[in-house]
Design a protein around this motif. Structure first.
Motif, PDB file in Angstrom:
ATOM      1  N   ARG A 173       0.922  -1.094  -0.117  1.00 54.86           N
ATOM      2  CA  ARG A 173      -0.055   0.088   0.187  1.00 54.86           C
ATOM      3  C   ARG A 173       0.777   1.322  -0.041  1.00 54.86           C
ATOM      4  NH1 ARG A 173      -1.559   4.224   2.774  1.00 54.86           N
ATOM      5  NH2 ARG A 173      -3.862   4.834   2.536  1.00 54.86           N
ATOM      6  N   ASP A 174       2.041   1.223   0.874  1.00 57.83           N
ATOM      7  CA  ASP A 174       2.642   2.564   0.829  1.00 57.83           C
ATOM      8  C   ASP A 174       3.303   2.536  -0.560  1.00 57.83           C
ATOM      9  OD1 ASP A 174       4.356   4.581   2.341  1.00 57.83           O
ATOM     10  OD2 ASP A 174       6.304   3.008   1.952  1.00 57.83           O
ATOM     11  N   LYS A 175       3.964   1.581  -1.152  1.00 57.53           N
ATOM     12  CA  LYS A 175       4.692   1.826  -2.590  1.00 57.53           C
ATOM     13  C   LYS A 175       3.766   2.420  -3.563  1.00 57.53           C
ATOM     14  CE  LYS A 175       8.127  -1.692  -2.031  1.00 57.53           C
ATOM     15  NZ  LYS A 175       8.678  -2.990  -2.586  1.00 57.53           N
ATOM     16  N   THR A 176       2.198   1.758  -3.393  1.00 60.22           N
ATOM     17  CA  THR A 176       1.231   2.189  -4.375  1.00 60.22           C
ATOM     18  C   THR A 176       0.772   3.612  -4.336  1.00 60.22           C
ATOM     19  OG1 THR A 176       0.464  -0.059  -4.173  1.00 60.22           O
ATOM     20  CG2 THR A 176      -1.201   1.468  -5.424  1.00 60.22           C
ATOM     21  N   ALA A 177       0.789   4.013  -2.688  1.00 61.64           N
ATOM     22  CA  ALA A 177       0.290   5.426  -2.543  1.00 61.64           C
ATOM     23  C   ALA A 177       1.340   6.157  -3.038  1.00 61.64           C
ATOM     24  CB  ALA A 177       0.052   5.659  -0.867  1.00 61.64           C
ATOM     25  N   ARG A 178       2.634   6.083  -2.693  1.00 62.46           N
ATOM     26  CA  ARG A 178       3.750   6.761  -3.145  1.00 62.46           C
ATOM     27  C   ARG A 178       3.558   6.930  -4.792  1.00 62.46           C
ATOM     28  NH1 ARG A 178       8.302   4.438  -2.302  1.00 62.46           N
ATOM     29  NH2 ARG A 178       7.600   2.946  -0.709  1.00 62.46           N
ATOM     30  N   THR A 179       3.449   5.878  -5.576  1.00 57.19           N
ATOM     31  CA  THR A 179       3.220   6.121  -7.002  1.00 57.19           C
ATOM     32  C   THR A 179       2.139   7.018  -7.471  1.00 57.19           C
ATOM     33  OG1 THR A 179       4.285   3.906  -7.087  1.00 57.19           O
ATOM     34  CG2 THR A 179       2.769   4.648  -9.049  1.00 57.19           C
ATOM     35  N   LEU A 180       1.008   6.690  -6.428  1.00 56.15           N
ATOM     36  CA  LEU A 180       0.102   7.787  -6.803  1.00 56.15           C
ATOM     37  C   LEU A 180       0.022   9.216  -6.671  1.00 56.15           C
ATOM     38  CD1 LEU A 180      -3.347   8.121  -7.473  1.00 56.15           C
ATOM     39  CD2 LEU A 180      -3.528   7.598  -4.939  1.00 56.15           C
ATOM     40  N   THR A 181       0.877   9.441  -5.583  1.00 55.56           N
ATOM     41  CA  THR A 181       1.216  10.787  -5.170  1.00 55.56           C
ATOM     42  C   THR A 181       2.423  11.286  -6.445  1.00 55.56           C
ATOM     43  OG1 THR A 181       1.295  10.225  -2.895  1.00 55.56           O
ATOM     44  CG2 THR A 181       2.548  12.314  -3.732  1.00 55.56           C
ATOM     45  N   GLY A 182       3.132  10.459  -6.936  1.00 56.99           N
ATOM     46  CA  GLY A 182       3.887  10.970  -8.260  1.00 56.99           C
ATOM     47  C   GLY A 182       2.887  11.166  -9.361  1.00 56.99           C
ATOM     48  N   TYR A 183       2.053  10.425  -9.564  1.00 58.34           N
ATOM     49  CA  TYR A 183       1.195  10.613 -10.958  1.00 58.34           C
ATOM     50  C   TYR A 183       0.328  11.930 -10.574  1.00 58.34           C
ATOM     51  CZ  TYR A 183       2.394   6.543 -13.690  1.00 58.34           C
ATOM     52  OH  TYR A 183       2.690   5.535 -14.520  1.00 58.34           O
ATOM     53  N   ILE A 184      -0.190  12.249  -9.411  1.00 59.42           N
ATOM     54  CA  ILE A 184      -0.879  13.416  -9.265  1.00 59.42           C
ATOM     55  C   ILE A 184      -0.062  14.680  -9.311  1.00 59.42           C
ATOM     56  CG2 ILE A 184      -2.216  14.651  -7.381  1.00 59.42           C
ATOM     57  CD1 ILE A 184      -3.260  11.897  -6.479  1.00 59.42           C
ATOM     58  N   ALA A 185       1.230  14.429  -8.766  1.00 57.80           N
ATOM     59  CA  ALA A 185       2.083  15.634  -9.027  1.00 57.80           C
ATOM     60  C   ALA A 185       2.318  15.717 -10.392  1.00 57.80           C
ATOM     61  CB  ALA A 185       3.316  15.512  -8.096  1.00 57.80           C
ATOM     62  N   ALA A 186       2.613  14.870 -11.295  1.00 61.91           N
ATOM     63  CA  ALA A 186       2.847  15.113 -12.527  1.00 61.91           C
ATOM     64  C   ALA A 186       1.682  15.490 -13.348  1.00 61.91           C
ATOM     65  CB  ALA A 186       3.165  13.650 -13.197  1.00 61.91           C
ATOM     66  N   VAL A 187       0.502  15.124 -12.958  1.00 62.71           N
ATOM     67  CA  VAL A 187      -0.658  15.930 -13.844  1.00 62.71           C
ATOM     68  C   VAL A 187      -0.747  17.482 -13.304  1.00 62.71           C
ATOM     69  CG1 VAL A 187      -3.044  15.936 -13.692  1.00 62.71           C
ATOM     70  CG2 VAL A 187      -2.049  13.893 -13.748  1.00 62.71           C
ATOM     71  N   ASN A 188      -0.402  17.676 -12.113  1.00 60.14           N
ATOM     72  CA  ASN A 188      -0.580  19.140 -11.735  1.00 60.14           C
ATOM     73  C   ASN A 188       0.503  19.903 -12.435  1.00 60.14           C
ATOM     74  OD1 ASN A 188      -2.413  18.805 -10.064  1.00 60.14           O
ATOM     75  ND2 ASN A 188      -1.459  18.435  -8.299  1.00 60.14           N
ATOM     76  N   GLU A 189       1.658  19.499 -12.622  1.00 61.54           N
ATOM     77  CA  GLU A 189       2.836  20.005 -13.527  1.00 61.54           C
ATOM     78  C   GLU A 189       2.605  20.353 -14.715  1.00 61.54           C
ATOM     79  OE1 GLU A 189       5.663  21.391 -12.375  1.00 61.54           O
ATOM     80  OE2 GLU A 189       5.233  21.121 -10.426  1.00 61.54           O
ATOM     81  N   VAL A 190       1.993  19.201 -15.561  1.00 68.92           N
ATOM     82  CA  VAL A 190       1.696  19.527 -16.716  1.00 68.92           C
ATOM     83  C   VAL A 190       0.599  20.434 -17.050  1.00 68.92           C
ATOM     84  CG1 VAL A 190       0.576  17.834 -18.866  1.00 68.92           C
ATOM     85  CG2 VAL A 190       2.309  16.886 -17.366  1.00 68.92           C
ATOM     86  N   GLN A 191      -0.382  20.453 -16.204  1.00 64.01           N
ATOM     87  CA  GLN A 191      -1.593  21.330 -16.428  1.00 64.01           C
ATOM     88  C   GLN A 191      -1.191  22.586 -16.327  1.00 64.01           C
ATOM     89  OE1 GLN A 191      -4.086  20.283 -13.075  1.00 64.01           O
ATOM     90  NE2 GLN A 191      -5.535  18.893 -14.459  1.00 64.01           N
ATOM     91  N   ARG A 192      -0.088  22.914 -15.829  1.00 65.13           N
ATOM     92  CA  ARG A 192       0.680  24.430 -16.064  1.00 65.13           C
ATOM     93  C   ARG A 192       1.083  24.787 -17.409  1.00 65.13           C
ATOM     94  NH1 ARG A 192       4.526  24.693 -10.573  1.00 65.13           N
ATOM     95  NH2 ARG A 192       3.070  24.102  -8.843  1.00 65.13           N
TER      96      ARG A 192
END
Length: 329
Positions: free
Chosen positions: A135-154
């Motif tokens: 779960r910890d690894k999956t949650a960290r991967t999820l956080t990375g994807y969410i951060a990537a989306v926010n960066e791309v949206q800029r």
């Protein structure tokens, strides 16, 4: 004739380097369950049937199969923190698998009276541990994807490249779904084990102790049997301040040690923040210390210790936490 010989094993992904200190003998085996009996046969042959104390580093999944085998054979062994062994060596030069196995055997001989024998936790606790890690690894991967989306949206709008954002959304949705499945599996294991269910119900009666925080506490305390007191567990989590003074020149404030289980420390911090917001007593305590000019982090660290102390107390008592202030007149 010695009644016990000391065996050091350097564990790697594919091999086990075994060194018998008393006879100065080394041999390499495969890190495979089919090769484990050969290790015992070789030790028995070299030591002329003397009992053996086996010591090796706790290297996670690489050492678990060996530990399970030794326990099934009723062999005395200890899995020790690599940092503990490293710091016991003093100044050393050079490193390879053969030398490391010899140093582990020397550590076992030198500190035999202080080393605590390893007893593997119950299967359900081990299963929970693996699920929490996933779960910890999956949650960290999820956080990375969410951060990537926010960066791309800029820099890119949804209308310019809809395929990109659709792909991101699909991955994020899938990861969230997997996290829910893992949490459901964790709940199932807890609910089907009466002892775990009882402990979990008790500690989650505390404000700030959620599914994940509560499960982590159960796993790392082996359902509150591994640590004699809550203070020892708090020290393991790195939330106990230690003095920092020497002579007349060094007079620093008490500080928590960096040697700690960082994951537990982080989760207990989140639990303390939540408790400071939702527990009336702790919230009042937090506000009062802030008004006195005390450090925010030192106050939260005290609350972290209070959460741990309460968890151990209610499990030992066997009744849920009761906020006695609600009965005050």
């Amino acid at each position: 004739m010695q009644s016990e010989v000391h065996v050091g094993i350097d564990v790697s992904k594919f091999t086990l380097d075994v060194f018998i200190l008393e006879v100065r003998s080394h041999r390499r085996f495969k890190n495979d369950s089919n090769d484990f009996p050969a290790i015992l046969q070789w030790i028995e042959k070299c030591t002329k049937y003397q009992s053996a104390f086996i010591c090796f580093e706790h290297t996670g999944v690489y050492s678990m199969a060996l530990a399970a085998f030794l326990e099934s054979q009723h062999i005395v062994f200890a899995m020790v923190s690599p940092l503990e062994i490293k710091r016991s060596m003093g100044i050393v030069r050079g490193k390879n698998d053969v030398v490391d196995s010899k140093r582990i055997a020397e550590y076992a001989s030198r500190f035999r009276d202080k080393i605590v024998m390893t007893k593997l936790p119950a299967k359900d606790i081990t299963r929970l541990h693996f699920l929490l890690t996933l779960r910890d690894k999956t949650a960290r991967t999820l956080t990375g994807y969410i951060a990537a989306v926010n960066e791309v949206q800029r820099g890119i709008g949804h209308e310019e490249l809809p395929e990109l954002f659709a792909s991101y959304d699909a991955v994020i949705t899938a990861l969230k779904s997997e996290i829910k499945k893992i949490e459901a599996a964790i709940k199932h294991i807890i609910n089907t084990n009466p002892d775990l269910k009882t402990s979990f119900k008790l500690i989650t009666s505390l404000k700030g102790v959620s599914l994940i925080v509560g499960t982590y506490m159960i796993v790392y305390t082996c359902n509150f049997t591994k640590f004699a007191t809550w203070r020892k567990f708090a020290c393991y989590c790195g939330i106990v301040p230690f003095s920092h003074q020497s002579g007349t020149s060094v007079k620093g404030p008490a500080q928590v040690s960096p040697i700690a289980n960082k994951q537990l420390k982080r989760l207990l911090h989140l639990a303390a923040v939540s408790a400071a917001s939702h527990d009336p007593e702790l919230r009042e305590y937090y506000i009062r210390r802030q008004s006195e000019g005390k450090s925010k982090m030192s106050t939260l660290n005290i609350i972290r210790n209070k959460v741990v102390a309460r968890a151990f107390a209610i499990v030992k008592r066997g009744t849920p936490y009761v906020n006695i202030r609600q009965y005050a007149t």
